[in-house]
Design a protein around this motif. Structure first.
Motif, PDB file in Angstrom:
ATOM      1  N   ARG A  60       0.834  -1.204   0.000  1.00  0.00           N
ATOM      2  CA  ARG A  60       0.000   0.000   0.000  1.00  0.00           C
ATOM      3  C   ARG A  60       0.868   1.253   0.000  1.00  0.00           C
ATOM      4  O   ARG A  60       0.591   2.217  -0.708  1.00  0.00           O
ATOM      5  N   ALA A  61       1.933   1.239   0.794  1.00  0.00           N
ATOM      6  CA  ALA A  61       2.836   2.396   0.856  1.00  0.00           C
ATOM      7  C   ALA A  61       3.525   2.627  -0.479  1.00  0.00           C
ATOM      8  O   ALA A  61       3.686   3.773  -0.909  1.00  0.00           O
ATOM      9  N   VAL A  62       3.917   1.565  -1.169  1.00  0.00           N
ATOM     10  CA  VAL A  62       4.575   1.710  -2.477  1.00  0.00           C
ATOM     11  C   VAL A  62       3.594   2.258  -3.501  1.00  0.00           C
ATOM     12  O   VAL A  62       3.938   3.142  -4.290  1.00  0.00           O
ATOM     13  N   VAL A  63       2.378   1.764  -3.480  1.00  0.00           N
ATOM     14  CA  VAL A  63       1.369   2.246  -4.429  1.00  0.00           C
ATOM     15  C   VAL A  63       1.104   3.732  -4.210  1.00  0.00           C
ATOM     16  O   VAL A  63       0.953   4.497  -5.163  1.00  0.00           O
ATOM     17  N   LEU A  64       1.067   4.162  -2.961  1.00  0.00           N
ATOM     18  CA  LEU A  64       0.770   5.557  -2.646  1.00  0.00           C
ATOM     19  C   LEU A  64       2.004   6.452  -2.677  1.00  0.00           C
ATOM     20  O   LEU A  64       1.864   7.679  -2.628  1.00  0.00           O
ATOM     21  N   ALA A  69       5.416  12.279  -3.041  1.00  0.00           N
ATOM     22  CA  ALA A  69       6.784  12.662  -3.413  1.00  0.00           C
ATOM     23  C   ALA A  69       7.789  11.556  -3.109  1.00  0.00           C
ATOM     24  O   ALA A  69       8.912  11.831  -2.716  1.00  0.00           O
ATOM     25  N   GLY A  70       7.392  10.295  -3.291  1.00  0.00           N
ATOM     26  CA  GLY A  70       8.316   9.193  -3.128  1.00  0.00           C
ATOM     27  C   GLY A  70       8.560   8.770  -1.696  1.00  0.00           C
ATOM     28  O   GLY A  70       9.283   7.827  -1.452  1.00  0.00           O
ATOM     29  N   GLN A  71       7.978   9.456  -0.733  1.00  0.00           N
ATOM     30  CA  GLN A  71       8.150   9.065   0.660  1.00  0.00           C
ATOM     31  C   GLN A  71       7.184   7.938   0.996  1.00  0.00           C
ATOM     32  O   GLN A  71       6.025   7.966   0.595  1.00  0.00           O
ATOM     33  N   LEU A  72       7.693   6.965   1.738  1.00  0.00           N
ATOM     34  CA  LEU A  72       6.819   5.888   2.171  1.00  0.00           C
ATOM     35  C   LEU A  72       6.064   6.332   3.410  1.00  0.00           C
ATOM     36  O   LEU A  72       6.648   6.805   4.373  1.00  0.00           O
ATOM     37  N   ARG A  73       4.760   6.205   3.334  1.00  0.00           N
ATOM     38  CA  ARG A  73       3.911   6.528   4.481  1.00  0.00           C
ATOM     39  C   ARG A  73       3.065   5.299   4.761  1.00  0.00           C
ATOM     40  O   ARG A  73       2.318   4.849   3.894  1.00  0.00           O
ATOM     41  N   PHE A  74       3.190   4.775   5.945  1.00  0.00           N
ATOM     42  CA  PHE A  74       2.448   3.578   6.310  1.00  0.00           C
ATOM     43  C   PHE A  74       1.157   3.979   6.997  1.00  0.00           C
ATOM     44  O   PHE A  74       1.168   4.739   7.954  1.00  0.00           O
ATOM     45  N   ASP A  75       0.060   3.458   6.474  1.00  0.00           N
ATOM     46  CA  ASP A  75      -1.267   3.773   6.992  1.00  0.00           C
ATOM     47  C   ASP A  75      -1.573   2.849   8.175  1.00  0.00           C
ATOM     48  O   ASP A  75      -2.388   1.946   8.088  1.00  0.00           O
ATOM     49  N   LEU A  76      -0.873   3.086   9.282  1.00  0.00           N
ATOM     50  CA  LEU A  76      -1.016   2.214  10.440  1.00  0.00           C
ATOM     51  C   LEU A  76      -2.320   2.462  11.188  1.00  0.00           C
ATOM     52  O   LEU A  76      -2.840   1.562  11.827  1.00  0.00           O
ATOM     53  N   ALA A  77      -2.858   3.662  11.116  1.00  0.00           N
ATOM     54  CA  ALA A  77      -4.142   3.934  11.766  1.00  0.00           C
ATOM     55  C   ALA A  77      -5.237   3.087  11.114  1.00  0.00           C
ATOM     56  O   ALA A  77      -6.108   2.540  11.797  1.00  0.00           O
ATOM     57  N   HIS A  78      -5.182   2.978   9.777  1.00  0.00           N
ATOM     58  CA  HIS A  78      -6.143   2.151   9.044  1.00  0.00           C
ATOM     59  C   HIS A  78      -5.988   0.685   9.456  1.00  0.00           C
ATOM     60  O   HIS A  78      -6.971  -0.009   9.691  1.00  0.00           O
ATOM     61  N   ALA A  79      -4.739   0.229   9.577  1.00  0.00           N
ATOM     62  CA  ALA A  79      -4.495  -1.155   9.965  1.00  0.00           C
ATOM     63  C   ALA A  79      -4.980  -1.413  11.381  1.00  0.00           C
ATOM     64  O   ALA A  79      -5.553  -2.465  11.671  1.00  0.00           O
ATOM     65  N   GLU A  80      -4.757  -0.463  12.293  1.00  0.00           N
ATOM     66  CA  GLU A  80      -5.210  -0.630  13.673  1.00  0.00           C
ATOM     67  C   GLU A  80      -6.733  -0.661  13.749  1.00  0.00           C
ATOM     68  O   GLU A  80      -7.304  -1.452  14.485  1.00  0.00           O
ATOM     69  N   ALA A  81      -7.394   0.189  12.978  1.00  0.00           N
ATOM     70  CA  ALA A  81      -8.857   0.212  12.977  1.00  0.00           C
ATOM     71  C   ALA A  81      -9.412  -1.100  12.437  1.00  0.00           C
ATOM     72  O   ALA A  81     -10.380  -1.643  12.952  1.00  0.00           O
ATOM     73  N   ARG A  82      -8.773  -1.631  11.387  1.00  0.00           N
ATOM     74  CA  ARG A  82      -9.208  -2.893  10.805  1.00  0.00           C
ATOM     75  C   ARG A  82      -9.025  -4.029  11.811  1.00  0.00           C
ATOM     76  O   ARG A  82      -9.885  -4.872  11.972  1.00  0.00           O
ATOM     77  N   ALA A  83      -7.895  -4.042  12.509  1.00  0.00           N
ATOM     78  CA  ALA A  83      -7.638  -5.092  13.491  1.00  0.00           C
ATOM     79  C   ALA A  83      -8.629  -5.002  14.648  1.00  0.00           C
ATOM     80  O   ALA A  83      -9.087  -6.013  15.163  1.00  0.00           O
ATOM     81  N   ALA A  84      -8.984  -3.786  15.047  1.00  0.00           N
ATOM     82  CA  ALA A  84      -9.912  -3.603  16.167  1.00  0.00           C
ATOM     83  C   ALA A  84     -11.332  -3.993  15.782  1.00  0.00           C
ATOM     84  O   ALA A  84     -12.130  -4.355  16.649  1.00  0.00           O
ATOM     85  N   SER A  85     -11.675  -3.945  14.497  1.00  0.00           N
ATOM     86  CA  SER A  85     -13.037  -4.248  14.072  1.00  0.00           C
ATOM     87  C   SER A  85     -13.329  -5.736  14.066  1.00  0.00           C
ATOM     88  O   SER A  85     -14.478  -6.141  14.053  1.00  0.00           O
ATOM     89  N   VAL A  86     -12.279  -6.575  14.061  1.00  0.00           N
ATOM     90  CA  VAL A  86     -12.480  -8.014  14.071  1.00  0.00           C
ATOM     91  C   VAL A  86     -12.469  -8.459  15.517  1.00  0.00           C
ATOM     92  O   VAL A  86     -11.463  -8.325  16.201  1.00  0.00           O
ATOM     93  N   PRO A  87     -13.587  -8.957  16.025  1.00  0.00           N
ATOM     94  CA  PRO A  87     -13.634  -9.321  17.433  1.00  0.00           C
ATOM     95  C   PRO A  87     -12.697 -10.479  17.743  1.00  0.00           C
ATOM     96  O   PRO A  87     -12.574 -11.413  16.963  1.00  0.00           O
ATOM     97  N   ALA A  88     -12.051 -10.406  18.876  1.00  0.00           N
ATOM     98  CA  ALA A  88     -11.177 -11.491  19.311  1.00  0.00           C
ATOM     99  C   ALA A  88     -12.036 -12.649  19.799  1.00  0.00           C
ATOM    100  O   ALA A  88     -13.165 -12.469  20.235  1.00  0.00           O
ATOM    101  N   ALA A  89     -11.485 -13.818  19.731  1.00  0.00           N
ATOM    102  CA  ALA A  89     -12.209 -14.984  20.223  1.00  0.00           C
ATOM    103  C   ALA A  89     -12.438 -14.832  21.719  1.00  0.00           C
ATOM    104  O   ALA A  89     -11.576 -14.362  22.443  1.00  0.00           O
ATOM    105  N   SER A  90     -13.611 -15.206  22.184  1.00  0.00           N
ATOM    106  CA  SER A  90     -13.938 -15.008  23.587  1.00  0.00           C
ATOM    107  C   SER A  90     -13.089 -15.890  24.495  1.00  0.00           C
ATOM    108  O   SER A  90     -12.732 -15.497  25.581  1.00  0.00           O
ATOM    109  N   ALA A  91     -12.789 -17.085  24.068  1.00  0.00           N
ATOM    110  CA  ALA A  91     -11.944 -17.965  24.847  1.00  0.00           C
ATOM    111  C   ALA A  91     -11.035 -18.733  23.899  1.00  0.00           C
ATOM    112  O   ALA A  91     -11.466 -19.132  22.819  1.00  0.00           O
ATOM    113  N   PRO A  92      -9.797 -18.943  24.288  1.00  0.00           N
ATOM    114  CA  PRO A  92      -8.911 -19.677  23.398  1.00  0.00           C
ATOM    115  C   PRO A  92      -9.405 -21.110  23.223  1.00  0.00           C
ATOM    116  O   PRO A  92      -9.901 -21.730  24.173  1.00  0.00           O
ATOM    117  N   ALA A  93      -9.284 -21.598  22.010  1.00  0.00           N
ATOM    118  CA  ALA A  93      -9.715 -22.956  21.729  1.00  0.00           C
ATOM    119  C   ALA A  93      -8.757 -23.931  22.392  1.00  0.00           C
ATOM    120  O   ALA A  93      -7.565 -23.706  22.435  1.00  0.00           O
TER     121      ALA A  93
END
Length: 156
Positions: A60-64, A69-93
């Motif tokens: 994603r950083a390379v595409v953007l 201006a050629g600087q790599l910018r990592f969209d970590l806020a987007h990644a954190e929001a995506r990770a937070a939207s997936v609920p964790a398992a309530s109990a480990p299997a």
């Protein structure tokens, strides 16, 4: 088992450089350089996933990069929001006993019941913020495919 990247911080930068080189070659663009700020951003991110998540961030950083201006910018806020939207398992299997073998029919039955339960809880809404796909941690298209495979249809 390979531990997640958050437990192998020393692997983050070598993997990122490798993904950067491969992505630039595949996209036929000059290879951007990981500057100190980009390295610090990657090292400070608590990767909930694995190397594939890092690869997606780098791609994603390379595409953007041309628009920044050629600087790599990592969209970590987007990644954190995506990770937070997936609920964790309530109990480990509980791990299976290595000597135990579960028939595939039992696994399919469990998957079917799990999907039906999620659909019931979501009033048969498949996608979206309150949909069964999000609850199950899969894409809506994957859920639709699984429903078709398992013969799950909405009954009125």
């Amino acid at each position: 088992e390979v531990p997640p990247l958050r437990q192998r911080r020393e692997d983050i930068l070598p993997l990122a450089r490798s993904f950067l080189k491969a992505t630039a070659a595949r996209l036929h663009v000059p290879e951007p350089v990981l500057d100190a700020a980009a390295e610090a951003a990657l090292l400070s991110y608590d990767f909930p996933g694995n190397a594939r998540e890092l690869q997606n961030l780098v791609e994603r950083a390379v595409v953007l990069a041309p628009t920044t201006a050629g600087q790599l910018r990592f969209d970590l806020a987007h990644a954190e929001a995506r990770a937070a939207s997936v609920p964790a398992a309530s109990a480990p299997a509980e791990p299976l006993d290595p000597a135990e073998v579960v028939p595939m029919a039992a696994i399919r039955d469990l998957e079917r019941r799990n999907i039906v339960n999620a659909l019931d809880r979501c009033h048969f809404k498949v996608s979206g913020d309150h949909g069964a796909a999000r609850m199950l941690g899969m894409s809506a298209s994957t859920l639709a495919y699984r429903m078709k495979q398992l013969g799950i249809r909405r009954t009125k």
